[in-house]
Design a protein around this motif. Sequence first.
Motif, short mmCIF file in Angstrom:
data_model
loop_
_atom_site.label_atom_id
_atom_site.label_comp_id
_atom_site.label_asym_id
_atom_site.label_seq_id
_atom_site.Cartn_x
_atom_site.Cartn_y
_atom_site.Cartn_z
N TYR A 195 9.05 3.83 6.97
CA TYR A 195 10.24 3.98 6.13
C TYR A 195 10.94 2.62 6.02
N LEU A 196 11.87 2.56 5.09
CA LEU A 196 12.66 1.33 4.95
C LEU A 196 13.43 1.05 6.23
N LEU A 197 13.99 2.08 6.85
CA LEU A 197 14.76 1.87 8.08
C LEU A 197 13.86 1.45 9.24
N ASP A 198 12.59 1.81 9.21
CA ASP A 198 11.66 1.29 10.21
C ASP A 198 11.57 -0.23 10.11
N ALA A 199 11.48 -0.71 8.87
CA ALA A 199 11.40 -2.15 8.64
C ALA A 199 12.69 -2.84 9.10
N VAL A 200 13.82 -2.22 8.79
CA VAL A 200 15.10 -2.79 9.23
C VAL A 200 15.17 -2.82 10.75
N ALA A 201 14.70 -1.75 11.40
CA ALA A 201 14.70 -1.71 12.86
C ALA A 201 13.76 -2.77 13.44
N GLY A 202 12.63 -3.01 12.78
CA GLY A 202 11.72 -4.06 13.25
C GLY A 202 12.37 -5.43 13.23
N ALA A 203 13.14 -5.72 12.17
CA ALA A 203 13.86 -6.99 12.10
C ALA A 203 14.95 -7.06 13.17
N ALA A 204 15.62 -5.91 13.41
CA ALA A 204 16.67 -5.89 14.43
C ALA A 204 16.10 -6.12 15.83
N VAL A 205 14.93 -5.55 16.10
CA VAL A 205 14.27 -5.75 17.39
C VAL A 205 13.96 -7.23 17.60
N MET A 206 13.50 -7.90 16.56
CA MET A 206 13.22 -9.34 16.68
C MET A 206 14.50 -10.12 16.93
N GLY A 207 15.60 -9.72 16.29
CA GLY A 207 16.88 -10.39 16.55
C GLY A 207 17.32 -10.22 17.98
N LEU A 208 17.18 -9.01 18.52
CA LEU A 208 17.55 -8.77 19.91
C LEU A 208 16.65 -9.55 20.86
N GLY A 209 15.37 -9.59 20.54
CA GLY A 209 14.44 -10.37 21.37
C GLY A 209 14.78 -11.85 21.37
N LEU A 210 15.22 -12.36 20.23
CA LEU A 210 15.62 -13.77 20.15
C LEU A 210 16.82 -14.06 21.05
N LEU A 211 17.76 -13.12 21.12
CA LEU A 211 18.94 -13.30 21.97
C LEU A 211 18.58 -13.23 23.45
N LEU A 212 17.62 -12.38 23.79
CA LEU A 212 17.28 -12.17 25.20
C LEU A 212 16.27 -13.19 25.72
N ALA A 213 15.53 -13.84 24.84
CA ALA A 213 14.45 -14.74 25.27
C ALA A 213 14.93 -15.85 26.22
N PRO A 214 16.08 -16.53 25.97
CA PRO A 214 16.52 -17.56 26.93
C PRO A 214 16.78 -17.00 28.33
N HIS A 215 17.34 -15.79 28.41
CA HIS A 215 17.59 -15.19 29.71
C HIS A 215 16.27 -14.85 30.41
N VAL A 216 15.31 -14.37 29.64
CA VAL A 216 14.00 -14.06 30.21
C VAL A 216 13.35 -15.32 30.77
N MET A 217 13.44 -16.43 30.04
CA MET A 217 12.83 -17.68 30.52
C MET A 217 13.52 -18.19 31.78
N ARG A 218 14.86 -18.10 31.82
CA ARG A 218 15.58 -18.55 33.01
C ARG A 218 15.20 -17.72 34.23
N ASN A 219 15.14 -16.42 34.06
CA ASN A 219 14.76 -15.56 35.18
C ASN A 219 13.32 -15.80 35.61
N ALA A 220 12.45 -16.07 34.64
CA ALA A 220 11.06 -16.38 34.98
C ALA A 220 10.97 -17.68 35.77
N ASP A 221 11.77 -18.69 35.39
CA ASP A 221 11.78 -19.95 36.13
C ASP A 221 12.30 -19.75 37.56
N ARG A 222 13.36 -18.95 37.70
CA ARG A 222 13.88 -18.68 39.04
C ARG A 222 12.86 -17.95 39.90
N ALA A 223 12.19 -16.99 39.31
CA ALA A 223 11.17 -16.26 40.06
C ALA A 223 10.04 -17.19 40.48
#
Length: 321
Positions: free
Chosen positions: A224-252
């Motif tokens: 559906y159209l909203l599936d596509a919108v949700a896919g773009a939103a998921v990528m936006g959320l992933g972009l925001l979380l990626a720096p935190h994921v990298m920092r935690n990976a470095d600490r680990a």
Amino acid sequence: MPRTDTAPTEPVAPTRLRWWTELPLILLVYACYSAGRLLVKGNESTAVEHGLAILRFEKDLRLNAEHPLNRLFTREPWIGIPADFWYASLHYIVTPAILIWLFRSRAVRYRAARTWLMTSTFIGLIGFTLLPTCPPRLLEPGHGFVDTMAQYSSYGWWGGQASAPRGLGSMTNQYAAMPSLHVGWSLWCGVMLWRYGGTRTTKVLGVAYPLITTIVVMGTANHYLLDAVAGAAVMGLGLLLAPHVMRNADRAKVWITVRITARVAPGSARSRGAGASIVSGGCQTAPRERIPRQRESVFGPGAEPGAASADAGDGAAAAAR
């Protein structure tokens, strides 16, 4: 006040990425994604209810991009067949190709791009788990959708059940429509081409690829159209979380390295101590002796110097001579 000299601290060079560590990591993430889609197959009735709810919501918003596109793809094989190939194949080709291109030519930015893609993929997997959704092509015919991949299955390598290879349609979760990671991954590819391509052609491709993919997923009645919108939103959320994921990976990584070093270091020290030779070799050097065994040559074997001669100083030793 005593002066303390401190050795200059040099910046730590970033760990160099190796293809033989990156490839298993990417394959592991994709295996988790595929296995997760398979293991969390939603209840069919629940998935159908979610799909119909999306249609009702889009109708309330006066959105209806899926029906006109699906009718066009169904009526015109010269559009529908290439679209089915696009949907069934390109995300397996373009996404890995851009990852390889970034790894070889833009290694400094590769880690951030890879982390963004993987983080978003796991978020999408959470969406498949919590919100199983029936795609338009699996709704009752009365809703007006035609499964173009089933219609044109004789032209492609996929079967009539899904975009999976023939005979493997039952081995995939066909109710993983929300969000559309076809759209999400194509958006990631588009951003990479736009930012790092460096030419007008790559920038055009960076815009065209996610746009055409969005049209294809709706025209083939897979999303559906909203599936596509949700896919773009998921990528936006992933972009925001990626720096935190990298920092935690470095600490680990630092924590694991410290623990391993702490376990290995004592054993290494004992090994070095056991293998080291004693410099004196059993010879003891008394005060004012310049070489070992000097006292034996002066006082005789086994003799020890007296207290007087030890404390007399240079003058007493001269008088004795």
